[in-house]
Motif scaffolding. Sequence first.
Motif, mmCIF file in Angstrom:
data_model
loop_
_atom_site.group_PDB
_atom_site.id
_atom_site.type_symbol
_atom_site.label_atom_id
_atom_site.label_comp_id
_atom_site.label_asym_id
_atom_site.label_seq_id
_atom_site.Cartn_x
_atom_site.Cartn_y
_atom_site.Cartn_z
ATOM 1 N N THR A 116 0.845 -1.190 0.000
ATOM 2 C CA THR A 116 0.000 0.000 0.000
ATOM 3 C C THR A 116 0.882 1.241 0.000
ATOM 4 O OG1 THR A 116 -1.716 -1.153 1.272
ATOM 5 C CG2 THR A 116 -1.807 1.246 1.224
ATOM 6 N N PRO A 117 0.752 2.079 -1.014
ATOM 7 C CA PRO A 117 1.572 3.299 -1.028
ATOM 8 C C PRO A 117 1.019 4.354 -0.076
ATOM 9 C CG PRO A 117 0.108 3.287 -2.916
ATOM 10 C CD PRO A 117 -0.117 1.979 -2.195
ATOM 11 N N ALA A 118 1.838 5.323 0.233
ATOM 12 C CA ALA A 118 1.362 6.502 0.963
ATOM 13 C C ALA A 118 0.669 7.390 -0.056
ATOM 14 C CB ALA A 118 2.533 7.231 1.609
ATOM 15 N N THR A 119 -0.605 7.650 0.148
ATOM 16 C CA THR A 119 -1.376 8.362 -0.866
ATOM 17 C C THR A 119 -1.996 9.644 -0.312
ATOM 18 O OG1 THR A 119 -3.391 7.119 -0.345
ATOM 19 C CG2 THR A 119 -1.951 6.235 -2.065
ATOM 20 N N GLY A 120 -2.278 10.551 -1.220
ATOM 21 C CA GLY A 120 -2.995 11.785 -0.909
ATOM 22 C C GLY A 120 -3.629 12.296 -2.180
ATOM 23 N N THR A 121 -4.627 13.147 -2.052
ATOM 24 C CA THR A 121 -5.318 13.662 -3.227
ATOM 25 C C THR A 121 -5.345 15.177 -3.214
ATOM 26 O OG1 THR A 121 -7.475 13.562 -2.126
ATOM 27 C CG2 THR A 121 -6.795 11.634 -3.397
ATOM 28 N N SER A 122 -5.377 15.740 -4.406
ATOM 29 C CA SER A 122 -5.528 17.184 -4.571
ATOM 30 C C SER A 122 -6.181 17.437 -5.922
ATOM 31 C CB SER A 122 -4.169 17.884 -4.507
ATOM 32 O OG SER A 122 -4.306 19.268 -4.745
ATOM 33 N N GLU A 123 -7.384 18.020 -5.872
ATOM 34 C CA GLU A 123 -8.115 18.396 -7.088
ATOM 35 C C GLU A 123 -8.204 17.244 -8.077
ATOM 36 O OE1 GLU A 123 -10.393 21.099 -9.362
ATOM 37 O OE2 GLU A 123 -9.884 20.801 -7.263
ATOM 38 N N GLY A 124 -8.652 16.091 -7.574
ATOM 39 C CA GLY A 124 -8.892 14.962 -8.453
ATOM 40 C C GLY A 124 -7.652 14.184 -8.842
ATOM 41 N N VAL A 125 -6.487 14.580 -8.332
ATOM 42 C CA VAL A 125 -5.240 13.874 -8.644
ATOM 43 C C VAL A 125 -4.787 13.114 -7.400
ATOM 44 C CG1 VAL A 125 -2.812 14.124 -9.268
ATOM 45 C CG2 VAL A 125 -4.532 15.572 -10.357
#
Length: 410
Positions: A116-125
């Motif tokens: 599982t990667p470290a993930t985050g989102t910003s404006e649909g990305v």
Amino acid sequence: MAEHPAYPVGLRLSGRRVVVLGGGQVAQRRLPALLAAGADIVLVSPEATPSVEAMADAGELTWQRRPYADGDLAGAWYALIATSDPEANAAASAEAERHRVWCVRSDDADAATAWTPATGTSEGVTVAVLTAEARGRDPRHTAAIRDAVVAGLRDGTLVAPHHRTRTPGVALVGGGPGDPDLITVRGRRLLAEADVVIADRLGPRDLLAELPPHVEVIDAAKIPYGRYMAQEAINNALIEHAKQGKSVVRLKGGDPFVFGRGMEEVQALAEAGIPCTVVPGISSSISVPAAAGIPVTHRGVAHEFTVVSGHVAPDDERSLVDWPSLAKLTGTLVVLMGIDKIGKIAETLVAHGRSPDTPVALVQEGTTAAQRRVDATLATVAETVRAEDVRPPAVVVIGAVVKAGPESVA
């Protein structure tokens, strides 16, 4: 397998069976993203944290309250193995291998077929950071990289140009009470993408210095046509620049719809056929008292708070405030734009039943480096304002909550 790097891929799990073994802290952290992906989640665990149990109670997932049993992964597309039983984890991992189910193991990354990667989102990305090898992985390092990239995208310090046509329009952004760190993430991102910024005097001015040189900044306080035409001039400026195909941000102090005349601007844009996005902001009515150590509500002290505009005095025929009714309330009264009318306001409240000993706090330039707090009572507040030279912008807090906490909060 450990000699080769992992192959990054995005799984589309909507409507597909995902099995989660274990209902502890690992599951609690991972489940929200799986739910957001639309996965059909089956949780197998004798126990679960209160947050995970709440997800099951809400019908977001199916919870089978028992330990893992062979066959639980049949038909699954993806599995998260996170029980506290090493033998059960190993058995489930072996089953996943037999059924060719991609499997994450919280206890042994080497034995897993997926990470599982470290993930985050910003404006649909979605930003996903994954280390190349299982051994020697430092989750804190990958999380720090993720956080830095996402924060940069959100606050505009890391700008990736859009290669698609942007729809011109106006974003009505609430900038918060003054501290540039208190603007919302979305507001700051839109500000970074703007071609034109029309800014209020009370908006977070420090953010304007961060804008690229090509961005046109218009001071709304200096728009021509005179004081009583100012709002019309602002509306015209918004419409004019948006019709030129530009991305326009109307940067306002506090929240656009709390005594900010934001709806007038929305209506003018709608009449001109210009799309408008409203981004709420943190209102000074609650944030400035908080910054000065004053809770607008407090158990056993105040069960309600009322926010009123004091820009016209109680005896002014233009006033829409029912001051006699406010005097009868026992909770907190927050007055915005009323520092020069506070004498009349205090007299009116006392005349209609509020005790002259009621505590009052005056918070000037709240949340900024120039913030200061001056305390008084309804009986003394008019003289205190004069003696202490309290000037706008200042928030007035009236009620017992003024004495509920320390004089300031770091």
